[in-house]
Design a protein around this motif. Structure first.
Motif, PDB file in Angstrom:
ATOM      1  N   ARG A 137     -55.566-101.411 -44.285  1.00  0.00           N
ATOM      2  CA  ARG A 137     -56.614-101.941 -43.412  1.00  0.00           C
ATOM      3  C   ARG A 137     -58.001-101.885 -44.039  1.00  0.00           C
ATOM      4  NH1 ARG A 137     -54.085-103.016 -38.819  1.00  0.00           N
ATOM      5  NH2 ARG A 137     -52.467-101.637 -38.070  1.00  0.00           N
ATOM      6  N   ASP A 138     -58.262-100.842 -44.810  1.00  0.00           N
ATOM      7  CA  ASP A 138     -59.634-100.618 -45.273  1.00  0.00           C
ATOM      8  C   ASP A 138     -59.607 -99.776 -46.540  1.00  0.00           C
ATOM      9  OD1 ASP A 138     -62.154 -98.576 -45.045  1.00  0.00           O
ATOM     10  OD2 ASP A 138     -62.661-100.537 -44.206  1.00  0.00           O
ATOM     11  N   ALA A 139     -60.573 -99.972 -47.420  1.00  0.00           N
ATOM     12  CA  ALA A 139     -60.647 -99.184 -48.650  1.00  0.00           C
ATOM     13  C   ALA A 139     -60.728 -97.686 -48.356  1.00  0.00           C
ATOM     14  CB  ALA A 139     -61.835 -99.630 -49.496  1.00  0.00           C
ATOM     15  N   GLY A 140     -61.285 -97.316 -47.214  1.00  0.00           N
ATOM     16  CA  GLY A 140     -61.362 -95.908 -46.829  1.00  0.00           C
ATOM     17  C   GLY A 140     -60.000 -95.266 -46.621  1.00  0.00           C
ATOM     18  N   ASN A 141     -58.984 -96.084 -46.392  1.00  0.00           N
ATOM     19  CA  ASN A 141     -57.640 -95.536 -46.232  1.00  0.00           C
ATOM     20  C   ASN A 141     -57.164 -94.843 -47.501  1.00  0.00           C
ATOM     21  OD1 ASN A 141     -56.955 -98.380 -44.282  1.00  0.00           O
ATOM     22  ND2 ASN A 141     -56.981 -96.312 -43.465  1.00  0.00           N
ATOM     23  N   VAL A 142     -57.647 -95.271 -48.667  1.00  0.00           N
ATOM     24  CA  VAL A 142     -57.241 -94.635 -49.924  1.00  0.00           C
ATOM     25  C   VAL A 142     -57.617 -93.159 -49.894  1.00  0.00           C
ATOM     26  CG1 VAL A 142     -57.569 -94.586 -52.424  1.00  0.00           C
ATOM     27  CG2 VAL A 142     -57.411 -96.788 -51.230  1.00  0.00           C
ATOM     28  N   ASP A 143     -58.860 -92.856 -49.501  1.00  0.00           N
ATOM     29  CA  ASP A 143     -59.287 -91.454 -49.400  1.00  0.00           C
ATOM     30  C   ASP A 143     -58.464 -90.703 -48.363  1.00  0.00           C
ATOM     31  OD1 ASP A 143     -61.240 -91.834 -51.344  1.00  0.00           O
ATOM     32  OD2 ASP A 143     -62.797 -92.289 -49.853  1.00  0.00           O
ATOM     33  N   GLU A 144     -58.152 -91.379 -47.257  1.00  0.00           N
ATOM     34  CA  GLU A 144     -57.329 -90.756 -46.214  1.00  0.00           C
ATOM     35  C   GLU A 144     -55.955 -90.379 -46.770  1.00  0.00           C
ATOM     36  OE1 GLU A 144     -54.837 -92.095 -42.254  1.00  0.00           O
ATOM     37  OE2 GLU A 144     -56.402 -93.433 -43.010  1.00  0.00           O
ATOM     38  N   PHE A 145     -55.334 -91.293 -47.497  1.00  0.00           N
ATOM     39  CA  PHE A 145     -54.009 -91.027 -48.055  1.00  0.00           C
ATOM     40  C   PHE A 145     -54.061 -89.849 -49.024  1.00  0.00           C
ATOM     41  CE2 PHE A 145     -52.792 -95.827 -47.669  1.00  0.00           C
ATOM     42  CZ  PHE A 145     -52.873 -95.745 -46.290  1.00  0.00           C
ATOM     43  N   PHE A 146     -55.061 -89.871 -49.940  1.00  0.00           N
ATOM     44  CA  PHE A 146     -55.153 -88.817 -50.952  1.00  0.00           C
ATOM     45  C   PHE A 146     -55.629 -87.482 -50.389  1.00  0.00           C
ATOM     46  CE2 PHE A 146     -54.659 -92.270 -54.003  1.00  0.00           C
ATOM     47  CZ  PHE A 146     -53.876 -91.663 -54.967  1.00  0.00           C
ATOM     48  N   SER A 147     -56.146 -87.458 -49.162  1.00  0.00           N
ATOM     49  CA  SER A 147     -56.530 -86.180 -48.557  1.00  0.00           C
ATOM     50  C   SER A 147     -55.315 -85.428 -48.001  1.00  0.00           C
ATOM     51  CB  SER A 147     -57.563 -86.396 -47.444  1.00  0.00           C
ATOM     52  OG  SER A 147     -56.967 -87.037 -46.335  1.00  0.00           O
ATOM     53  N   ASP A 148     -54.189 -86.107 -47.939  1.00  0.00           N
ATOM     54  CA  ASP A 148     -52.946 -85.509 -47.448  1.00  0.00           C
ATOM     55  C   ASP A 148     -52.276 -84.763 -48.606  1.00  0.00           C
ATOM     56  OD1 ASP A 148     -50.188 -85.102 -46.851  1.00  0.00           O
ATOM     57  OD2 ASP A 148     -50.160 -86.810 -45.497  1.00  0.00           O
ATOM     58  N   PRO A 149     -52.128 -83.424 -48.507  1.00  0.00           N
ATOM     59  CA  PRO A 149     -51.552 -82.665 -49.622  1.00  0.00           C
ATOM     60  C   PRO A 149     -50.110 -83.053 -49.955  1.00  0.00           C
ATOM     61  CG  PRO A 149     -51.946 -81.228 -47.728  1.00  0.00           C
ATOM     62  CD  PRO A 149     -52.525 -82.567 -47.386  1.00  0.00           C
ATOM     63  N   VAL A 150     -49.326 -83.441 -48.972  1.00  0.00           N
ATOM     64  CA  VAL A 150     -47.944 -83.860 -49.245  1.00  0.00           C
ATOM     65  C   VAL A 150     -47.959 -85.176 -50.023  1.00  0.00           C
ATOM     66  CG1 VAL A 150     -45.742 -84.549 -48.210  1.00  0.00           C
ATOM     67  CG2 VAL A 150     -47.035 -82.638 -47.235  1.00  0.00           C
ATOM     68  N   PHE A 151     -48.809 -86.111 -49.614  1.00  0.00           N
ATOM     69  CA  PHE A 151     -48.955 -87.368 -50.343  1.00  0.00           C
ATOM     70  C   PHE A 151     -49.348 -87.105 -51.793  1.00  0.00           C
ATOM     71  CE2 PHE A 151     -51.690 -90.557 -52.175  1.00  0.00           C
ATOM     72  CZ  PHE A 151     -50.976 -91.733 -52.002  1.00  0.00           C
ATOM     73  N   ARG A 152     -50.363 -86.252 -51.995  1.00  0.00           N
ATOM     74  CA  ARG A 152     -50.835 -85.949 -53.360  1.00  0.00           C
ATOM     75  C   ARG A 152     -49.722 -85.380 -54.218  1.00  0.00           C
ATOM     76  NH1 ARG A 152     -55.250 -83.569 -50.883  1.00  0.00           N
ATOM     77  NH2 ARG A 152     -54.575 -81.543 -51.587  1.00  0.00           N
ATOM     78  N   GLU A 153     -48.919 -84.488 -53.665  1.00  0.00           N
ATOM     79  CA  GLU A 153     -47.819 -83.890 -54.427  1.00  0.00           C
ATOM     80  C   GLU A 153     -46.770 -84.933 -54.783  1.00  0.00           C
ATOM     81  OE1 GLU A 153     -45.392 -81.539 -56.586  1.00  0.00           O
ATOM     82  OE2 GLU A 153     -47.470 -81.172 -55.997  1.00  0.00           O
ATOM     83  N   LYS A 154     -46.433 -85.786 -53.832  1.00  0.00           N
ATOM     84  CA  LYS A 154     -45.461 -86.850 -54.111  1.00  0.00           C
ATOM     85  C   LYS A 154     -46.003 -87.793 -55.188  1.00  0.00           C
ATOM     86  CE  LYS A 154     -43.139 -86.990 -49.615  1.00  0.00           C
ATOM     87  NZ  LYS A 154     -41.772 -86.883 -50.105  1.00  0.00           N
ATOM     88  N   PHE A 155     -47.258 -88.209 -55.067  1.00  0.00           N
ATOM     89  CA  PHE A 155     -47.874 -89.139 -56.009  1.00  0.00           C
ATOM     90  C   PHE A 155     -47.983 -88.511 -57.403  1.00  0.00           C
ATOM     91  CE2 PHE A 155     -51.214 -91.727 -57.876  1.00  0.00           C
ATOM     92  CZ  PHE A 155     -50.860 -93.001 -57.463  1.00  0.00           C
ATOM     93  N   ARG A 156     -48.285 -87.215 -57.449  1.00  0.00           N
ATOM     94  CA  ARG A 156     -48.432 -86.505 -58.715  1.00  0.00           C
ATOM     95  C   ARG A 156     -47.149 -86.551 -59.548  1.00  0.00           C
ATOM     96  NH1 ARG A 156     -46.626 -82.659 -61.085  1.00  0.00           N
ATOM     97  NH2 ARG A 156     -45.439 -81.865 -59.333  1.00  0.00           N
ATOM     98  N   GLN A 157     -46.003 -86.676 -58.916  1.00  0.00           N
ATOM     99  CA  GLN A 157     -44.733 -86.731 -59.638  1.00  0.00           C
ATOM    100  C   GLN A 157     -44.664 -87.910 -60.609  1.00  0.00           C
ATOM    101  OE1 GLN A 157     -41.382 -86.523 -56.948  1.00  0.00           O
ATOM    102  NE2 GLN A 157     -42.348 -84.887 -55.777  1.00  0.00           N
ATOM    103  N   LEU A 158     -45.466 -88.963 -60.357  1.00  0.00           N
ATOM    104  CA  LEU A 158     -45.495 -90.094 -61.289  1.00  0.00           C
ATOM    105  C   LEU A 158     -45.962 -89.674 -62.679  1.00  0.00           C
ATOM    106  CD1 LEU A 158     -46.954 -92.972 -59.098  1.00  0.00           C
ATOM    107  CD2 LEU A 158     -44.648 -92.827 -60.062  1.00  0.00           C
ATOM    108  N   ASP A 159     -46.812 -88.644 -62.752  1.00  0.00           N
ATOM    109  CA  ASP A 159     -47.319 -88.167 -64.046  1.00  0.00           C
ATOM    110  C   ASP A 159     -46.197 -87.724 -64.980  1.00  0.00           C
ATOM    111  OD1 ASP A 159     -49.945 -88.601 -63.264  1.00  0.00           O
ATOM    112  OD2 ASP A 159     -50.221 -86.543 -62.554  1.00  0.00           O
ATOM    113  N   GLU A 160     -45.086 -87.273 -64.408  1.00  0.00           N
ATOM    114  CA  GLU A 160     -43.971 -86.767 -65.204  1.00  0.00           C
ATOM    115  C   GLU A 160     -43.151 -87.878 -65.859  1.00  0.00           C
ATOM    116  OE1 GLU A 160     -41.754 -84.215 -62.591  1.00  0.00           O
ATOM    117  OE2 GLU A 160     -43.575 -83.141 -61.985  1.00  0.00           O
TER     118      GLU A 160
END
Length: 118
Positions: free
Chosen positions: A72-95
């Motif tokens: 809906r909005d560019a601000g949603n990106v910050d909302e998604f990344f403020s979620d610790p579970v989301f960040r942990e799941k996304f971080r797995q891409l680094d591997e």
């Protein structure tokens, strides 16, 4: 009561923001990269109001995965990344990959010409 949501397209540009994440999988890791981003996107789709839809695709050469996601909005990106579970799941891409993550605002919508060509 569950609400059934359907995706659709509009004939005119609407204020939608797109996330385009091109994931460059390490050799032999395309399937794993796809599984990880698929898990991330499903997590967001089930929990975040700003999520509209996503297309996930694997390149035919086995090297990349792409997530094209409407929010809906560019601000949603910050909302998604403020979620610790989301960040942990996304971080797995680094591997299993490197990636390019960009946010876009719709500027124009181009549709095929309908009717006789001439």
């Amino acid at each position: 009561m569950d609400t059934l949501l359907t995706a659709g397209f509009s004939a005119t540009p609407e204020p939608t923001t797109f996330i385009v994440n091109v994931i460059h999988a390490h050799p032999g890791k395309q399937k794993e990269a796809f599984r990880i981003i698929q898990d991330v996107v499903h997590y967001v789709a089930e929990r975040k109001q700003g999520f509209l839809w996503s297309n996930l695709a694997k390149s035919t050469d086995g090297k990349t995965v792409v997530n094209i996601e409407a929010i809906r909005d560019a601000g949603n990106v910050d909302e998604f990344f403020s979620d610790p579970v989301f960040r942990e799941k996304f971080r797995q891409l680094d591997e299993v990959s490197t990636f390019e993550f960009h946010t876009y605002a719709v500027g124009d919508l181009v549709l095929p010409r309908l009717g006789p060509q001439g």
